[in-house]
Every structure is written in structure tokens, then in C-alpha cells.
Design a protein around this motif. Sequence first.
Motif, short mmCIF file in Angstrom:
data_model
loop_
_atom_site.label_atom_id
_atom_site.label_comp_id
_atom_site.label_asym_id
_atom_site.label_seq_id
_atom_site.Cartn_x
_atom_site.Cartn_y
_atom_site.Cartn_z
N GLN A 191 -2.55 -9.27 -5.36
CA GLN A 191 -1.16 -9.66 -5.06
C GLN A 191 -0.23 -8.46 -5.16
N ALA A 192 -0.39 -7.65 -6.21
CA ALA A 192 0.49 -6.49 -6.38
C ALA A 192 0.27 -5.46 -5.27
N LEU A 193 -0.98 -5.19 -4.92
CA LEU A 193 -1.26 -4.19 -3.90
C LEU A 193 -0.78 -4.64 -2.52
N ARG A 194 -0.97 -5.90 -2.22
CA ARG A 194 -0.48 -6.41 -0.92
C ARG A 194 1.04 -6.47 -0.90
N ARG A 195 1.65 -6.73 -2.04
CA ARG A 195 3.11 -6.68 -2.11
C ARG A 195 3.60 -5.27 -1.81
N SER A 196 2.89 -4.27 -2.35
CA SER A 196 3.25 -2.89 -2.07
C SER A 196 3.17 -2.58 -0.58
N LEU A 197 2.09 -3.05 0.07
CA LEU A 197 1.94 -2.80 1.50
C LEU A 197 2.95 -3.59 2.33
N LYS A 198 3.39 -4.70 1.80
CA LYS A 198 4.42 -5.46 2.52
C LYS A 198 5.74 -4.70 2.51
N VAL A 199 6.05 -4.06 1.37
CA VAL A 199 7.28 -3.29 1.28
C VAL A 199 7.17 -2.01 2.11
N THR A 200 6.05 -1.33 2.01
CA THR A 200 5.82 -0.09 2.78
C THR A 200 4.44 -0.19 3.41
N PRO A 201 4.35 -0.67 4.63
CA PRO A 201 3.03 -0.89 5.24
C PRO A 201 2.39 0.39 5.76
N GLY A 202 1.05 0.33 5.90
CA GLY A 202 0.32 1.41 6.55
C GLY A 202 -0.34 2.35 5.57
N GLU A 203 -1.59 2.72 5.86
CA GLU A 203 -2.32 3.62 4.98
C GLU A 203 -1.73 5.03 4.99
N ARG A 204 -1.04 5.42 6.06
CA ARG A 204 -0.42 6.75 6.09
C ARG A 204 0.82 6.78 5.22
N ARG A 205 1.64 5.74 5.29
CA ARG A 205 2.88 5.71 4.50
C ARG A 205 2.62 5.24 3.07
N ASN A 206 1.56 4.48 2.87
CA ASN A 206 1.30 3.92 1.54
C ASN A 206 -0.19 4.05 1.19
N PRO A 207 -0.68 5.29 1.05
CA PRO A 207 -2.10 5.47 0.76
C PRO A 207 -2.50 4.96 -0.63
N ALA A 208 -1.56 4.96 -1.57
CA ALA A 208 -1.92 4.53 -2.93
C ALA A 208 -2.32 3.05 -2.94
N ALA A 209 -1.56 2.21 -2.23
CA ALA A 209 -1.89 0.78 -2.19
C ALA A 209 -3.18 0.54 -1.43
N THR A 210 -3.38 1.28 -0.34
CA THR A 210 -4.61 1.10 0.44
C THR A 210 -5.84 1.53 -0.35
N THR A 211 -5.73 2.65 -1.05
CA THR A 211 -6.84 3.08 -1.91
C THR A 211 -7.05 2.09 -3.04
N GLY A 212 -5.96 1.52 -3.54
CA GLY A 212 -6.09 0.50 -4.58
C GLY A 212 -6.87 -0.71 -4.11
N LEU A 213 -6.65 -1.12 -2.86
CA LEU A 213 -7.43 -2.23 -2.31
C LEU A 213 -8.90 -1.86 -2.18
#
Length: 540
Positions: free
Chosen positions: A110-132
Motif C-alpha cells: 500500500q505504501a509503495l503504490r501510494r508513492s507511485l500514485k503521487v509520483t508515477p514511473g520507474e524513472r521519476r520514482n525508482p525507489a518505490a519501483t525497486t521497493g516493489l
Amino acid sequence: MNAKNTMNTQHMRHIRRAALATGVGAVLVAGVLVFVPDRDQGPGPEARARAAVGAGAPASLPDVAALIRDREAWLRENPKDAGSWAVLGAAYVERGGLRADTAYYPKAEQALRRSLKVTPGERRNPAATTGLASLANARHDYAAARKWGEAVRKADPARWTTYPVLIEAYNGLGDYPAAGKALDKLRALRPGTPRVLSVSSAVYHDRGWREDAAAKADEALTKAGTPAEKAGALHALGGLAWERGEPKEALRYYDAALKVARDHHPSLAGRARVLVALDRADEATQDYQAAIAERPLPEYALELGELYDSLGLDGDARSQYTLLRDRTTRARADGVNEELLLARFESDHGNPRAAVERLESEWRRGHRSMRVSDALGWALFRAGEPGKALPYAKRATEQGMRSALFSYHQGEIERALGLDGPARRHLEEALRTNPRFSPLLAPKAREALDALGELPDGGPKDVYGNGEYTPLSPAPSAPPRGTAPSAATPSAPPARSAAPSQPSGPSVPPVASVPSASSARSGSVSTPTVPVSASTAARN
């Protein structure tokens, strides 16, 4: 824009307050928060945990708990902070692993997808994508971990923290060449750091390069900067000593790890394992019980149950097997795949046919690691199909990892097929590798060798099992030692084949042949350094 600036100002004030409380300064460098320790004090728990979680390195449970409290408090007031959602999600994954509590994994998602919802994309938000990707590995969903990890790598090939996650995913899928290439890149990006040394040690272990694995773990120990990192390196050295049949040396490493980090439950369970081999069953039972009380991992329950079985304590064994089922049921509800562990349990203590079905399903999903291959071969043997079992057992042993359990399984399968020469060789190899590898199975290996008797006059007729053996039923032939089985190996015979057809989902790369340690001459993972002692390599 003003609102965003206001939020950033509040965020920095919050960080500065936390920094002042812990003696840590915080600055932004290229958009990344960096904690700078005070000259007189080390970083506080939140900073230590954030640094460890961000790098995928070991962290202590108190530090992770402090980081979670800090980020949860911040996000209650600042729910649009994508970076903090990513940090919180990664911290939940870490805490779930440290506490063996899979209930943290849905919260992490839930937290990681919330992060990607606020800032989507593996380029703009690599930390959340790596977290997933890390979360998928924790749930043993290696295809998903590969998908997320490769997306980040494609967007930013120089982001080094992606590669340990990818290596774990590739290993879970049995794609060892890809894991080797990822390690080569990781070593080029971050040479000589404790995290990279630990990953290198694990990869070398799986390739059967024990000396290289010990050298890297020893070097990781000398460079470790936190108690958690030191305990992890000592645990790795203990595991290597145990697997080569040196329980007293393994015990020294596990004791040292527990002195550094008293709550390091893998070392507590490791110590229990070696105490069994040293005929100190009462102490081993206490350590297992303590480990399970703190971290109720189902694999610990399986090991303790088998110890009770070996002691004739059937009721106590059943209690542990019940715990195993309960924990895996909870894990499944939290999205964790425990099919491999359940299949291992069913093969020896339950329904082998159910184990075959579980593992065939895993094979179709693309989970074709040497551990899955070994378990599927053993399940087929226990279900009365040794002819179908043998190619899987060979596939597991020929990947390179030196495992007493793998050798024992192959030896028993070959004995059932009348291949006395290969059976004797693999049973002897199992006991030579680790004479006390299992309280239940090591005695059976000795009994099997006694039943085979001495070699006949004139020597064995078919040492390698390639001369007179005719399969009992259509089954794929494993490639000769040193060749590369294809992705479809073993191939699928008709009617409830043990080798399911190639799945329609993610493609599974072929398993390349694994060179021997004697070929280790270059810097790539496929050819590591010439095996040397751990102390010598640590000095180089």
C-alpha cells in the motif's frame, strides 16, 4: 508551487529536529537526503535504518521500528511526499523479514503504490519501483521482482541498489547466467562495499565456489560498519562451515554473530542446527524454540519437527508441523508463496503427490531454481516415479552448488532405479560433504550405502549411469555433466508429466553450464578469482 515549497520547508524542519535529537545533520545533495553524523555522535536509529534500507543492507529491528514511527508521523501531516511513502514501504518489507511477520507485506505494498500514485514511473520514482521488486522477492514472486527490477535498470542502469534485487529474482527463477551478469555490473558500480561483498559471497556459494564465497564473506566482515552487517557476514561464514561438514567451526561463527547482534535469529537457528550435529540435542531444542518464539518462520518449525522425529518424539513433531501449516496459511493470505517449503514438508511427512502438484505449478510459473528442481525430483521419487525424478535431481546437482541434501536425493533415486554405481557415488558424496546434514536423512544415507554393499569385483559397470539405464517411462534425459540444459529441460512427456510444458507467462532463460572453480581466472562472476583461503583473499 507555494504549497509545495511550504511542504518541503516543513519536511526539512522535521528532519532538522530529528537530526538535532540524534546528533545528525541532514542536507540535500542532488535531491537525495544525506545524513551527516556529528563528529561526537553516530547517526541515530532512523538515519541508520534509512541508510540500510535504502541500500538493501541489514538493519537492526529497533532502528527499523524507529524509522517506521518517524515516517508514519511525517506522512500523517504530509501525505503527498512520495519519497517518504517509498521509504516507509521499504521499511515495512524489512520489518516483515526481521520479525517473520508477513502482515507487514500488504502494508508495504500500500505504501509503495501510494508513492507511485503521487509520483508515477520507474524513472521519476525508482525507489518505490525497486521497493516493489524487493517486496516481490520477499513474497517469493520472482517473476514480478524481475519485472520491477528490470524496469528500474532500464530507466537508470547506474542505480546500483537495483542489482542485488535483480540477482535474488534471477536466482529464484533459476536464471543463473543473468544473475552472474547482474553481479558483474554491481561490482563495477560499487566495488568492495560490504553489501556487494555479501551478495558476491552468496552468488559464489550457489555456484559451488566455496573458497571464493568464504573469501568474500570474510572481506565483508572486515569492512562491516554496523552490528547487523557484522552478524550477517559471520552468519554466512557459519553457514559455509556447516555445509562443508565442520560443525565446531560453524558454531564459533554463529556464537560470534549472536554476541554482535543478540536478536540475529538466523544465527540462533544455525547454532541449533550445528548443535544437533554435535549430539547436543537438548541445547539445540532450546535454541530452536527460542528462534521460533522470536521469529516463527515455518522453516524453523520444519527443522525442529524433524529433530523431534529423529528423537522419537512424535507428538512434539506433529505440533511443529501444525505450526508450519498455520504459518504458511497466514503467509499465503499476505501474498507470500510458500509452495516450495510446503512441498518439501509434504514429500517427507505428508502427501508426496500433493508435493508434486505444487512443484509442477511452480515450474510452470518459471520458478526453476536448483532448489525447486531438487525438490521436484525428490517429490516424484517419494510419489513412486523415480524414472521421472532422476532428470530433475541431475539438473539440481549439476548447477554447481555442493549440497549434501541434493547428493543424497540423487543417490536414493538412482538406487531405486538399480543404478548402483552412481547411487553409491552420490550417497558417499553426501556423507563426505556433510556427514550430519540432517538428523533424519543422514542415518538413512548410511543405511542405503550399507544396503548397496561393497563394489563388485572388477569395479562398477556403469559409474555415471549412461550405459545400461533404460527409463521406466518417457522422461527427459539430463545433459551430460558440463553441458547446458535448455529452458525446457526436462521436457514434457504426456499424461501428468513431471515436467510441465513451457509456461505461457514470463519466458525462462536456458540454464547455462556452470564452470568449475578451477576455471576462475577473470573478474566476471562466471569466472571468479582462483579459490584461495578466506584470510588470503581478504588481504587482496
